[in-house]
Scaffold this active site. Structure first.
Site, PDB file in Angstrom:
ATOM      1  N   HIS A 294      -9.681   9.914 -14.974  1.00  0.00           N
ATOM      2  CA  HIS A 294      -9.817  10.116 -13.529  1.00  0.00           C
ATOM      3  C   HIS A 294      -9.860  11.606 -13.204  1.00  0.00           C
ATOM      4  O   HIS A 294      -9.831  11.991 -12.043  1.00  0.00           O
ATOM      5  CB  HIS A 294      -8.623   9.528 -12.776  1.00  0.00           C
ATOM      6  CG  HIS A 294      -8.486   8.032 -12.865  1.00  0.00           C
ATOM      7  ND1 HIS A 294      -9.532   7.177 -12.644  1.00  0.00           N
ATOM      8  CD2 HIS A 294      -7.400   7.250 -13.132  1.00  0.00           C
ATOM      9  CE1 HIS A 294      -9.092   5.922 -12.778  1.00  0.00           C
ATOM     10  NE2 HIS A 294      -7.818   5.949 -13.076  1.00  0.00           N
TER      11      HIS A 294
ATOM     12  N   SER B 153      -6.812   0.216  -1.426  1.00  0.00           N
ATOM     13  CA  SER B 153      -6.414  -0.161  -2.776  1.00  0.00           C
ATOM     14  C   SER B 153      -5.414   0.842  -3.351  1.00  0.00           C
ATOM     15  O   SER B 153      -4.418   0.471  -3.988  1.00  0.00           O
ATOM     16  CB  SER B 153      -7.656  -0.243  -3.665  1.00  0.00           C
ATOM     17  OG  SER B 153      -7.298  -0.584  -4.976  1.00  0.00           O
TER      18      SER B 153
ATOM     19  N   LYS C 255      -9.025   3.426  -8.533  1.00  0.00           N
ATOM     20  CA  LYS C 255      -9.231   2.242  -7.673  1.00  0.00           C
ATOM     21  C   LYS C 255     -10.690   2.030  -7.270  1.00  0.00           C
ATOM     22  O   LYS C 255     -10.989   1.559  -6.169  1.00  0.00           O
ATOM     23  CB  LYS C 255      -8.348   2.306  -6.397  1.00  0.00           C
ATOM     24  CG  LYS C 255      -6.901   2.709  -6.597  1.00  0.00           C
ATOM     25  CD  LYS C 255      -6.262   2.077  -7.796  1.00  0.00           C
ATOM     26  CE  LYS C 255      -6.009   0.599  -7.654  1.00  0.00           C
ATOM     27  NZ  LYS C 255      -5.522   0.012  -8.929  1.00  0.00           N
TER      28      LYS C 255
END
Ligand SMILES: *[C@@H]1O[C@H](CO)[C@@H](O)[C@H](O)[C@H]1NC(C)=O
Length: 293
Positions: free
Chosen positions: A108, A138, A48
């Site tokens: 990630h 988010s 995000k």
């Protein structure tokens, strides 16, 4: 018939001290066989933080601004997601096998779980960091719509017990940028509406990957990588992902794309608590974020 294991709304699992959603945890074993190539480029972010945006920018750079090529497949196929392994879908590793060099790879993963081959091969990294309050908001909405995550509960409980704190991620990749080729970008710089951005950040990326493009192509990229365009582009708005994994009726994947919107969600008490906790976690780190523009 292939046995499809249901990983929807499964609890998080610890891997080397890092909490991960179940399907990512399961992908780590097979990832041992991953072989990086020196001309790979890794796009690393905490979730995000502008990942899809930078994926799209880099895909357009690699395709020299050719929109037709860029829109030939969803962004998560064009830029394979290293640790992805949704049941019944091709894994990141499988997608990578079919991706011609030079490859763009998204991840990630924290450094503790990143395949060492990426560092050994000195693979260039474009990292994007975003102010942690917008990331928290988010992530909360993403949690609600992305079904491989556990049920998020309320905003307040999510904020209190955030299972995946962003602070170690942004810090360790910042440290890495001192010894490894990492272009460290900030979402807020990209978002800044005053000229010359996001053009200036696109130029930084171009320089980092050793390419140059005519001014008109860069202008075209600015236009086609805008939030408005990406939200209505089915190849970037994630509506091609089966609904059992992402339910856009709960919250769209491309939600607001703003800087400083945390102010509409955080209460004064939540903000004070967050600031105190964050100051403690970031003590001694030279990184700082703009929490509004
Ligand atoms: C995604 O793109 C399609 C095609 O333009 C559009 O119909 C849809 O509304 C978009 N979805 C979301 C959730 O933004």
């Amino acid at each position: 018939m292939e046995l499809i294991q249901d990983t929807s709304r499964s609890p998080l699992e610890y891997m080397k001290g890092v909490l991960l959603i179940k399907c990512f945890a399961e992908a780590l074993g097979p990832l041992q066989s991953f072989q990086a190539q020196p001309d790979d480029l890794l796009i690393s972010t905490y979730p995000k933080s502008g990942t899809t945006w930078v994926n799209k920018i880099l895909d357009m750079i690699y395709q020299v601004g050719d929109l037709e090529n860029c829109n030939r497949a969803p962004i998560y196929i064009r830029v394979p997601f290293l640790e992805a392994s949704d049941p019944g879908e091709p894994s990141g590793l499988e997608t990578l096998k079919d991706t011609p060099a030079p490859r763009l790879i998204k991840s990630h993963l924290p450094l503790a779980l990143l395949p060492q081959t990426l560092l050994d091969q000195k693979v260039k990294v474009v990292y994007v960091a975003r102010n942690p309050k917008d990331v928290a908001v988010s992530y909360y909405h993403f949690h609600r719509m992305e079904k491989t995550h556990p049920e998020p509960g309320t905003w307040d409980t999510t904020l209190c017990h955030c299972p995946l704190p962003a602070s170690p991620h942004v810090q360790e990749w910042w440290e890495l940028s001192h010894t490894h080729p990492v272009l460290y970008l900030f979402y807020e710089d990209m978002k800044e509406v005053r000229p010359p951005n996001p053009k200036r950040e696109i130029q930084k990326i171009l320089e980092f990957v050793g390419r140059s493009l005519p001014e008109e192509t860069v202008d075209l990229m600015v236009q086609h990588t805008s939030f408005r365009e990406m939200k209505k582009n089915p190849m970037t708005n994630y509506t091609t992902v089966p609904q059992e994994f992402m339910d856009h009726s709960i919250s769209p994947f491309m939600r607001k794309g703003m800087a400083g919107d945390w102010k509409t969600t955080f209460t004064v008490a939540q903000n004070e608590r967050f600031d105190a906790d964050y100051a403690e976690k970031m003590a001694g780190c030279s990184l700082s974020f703009r929490s509004e523009l």
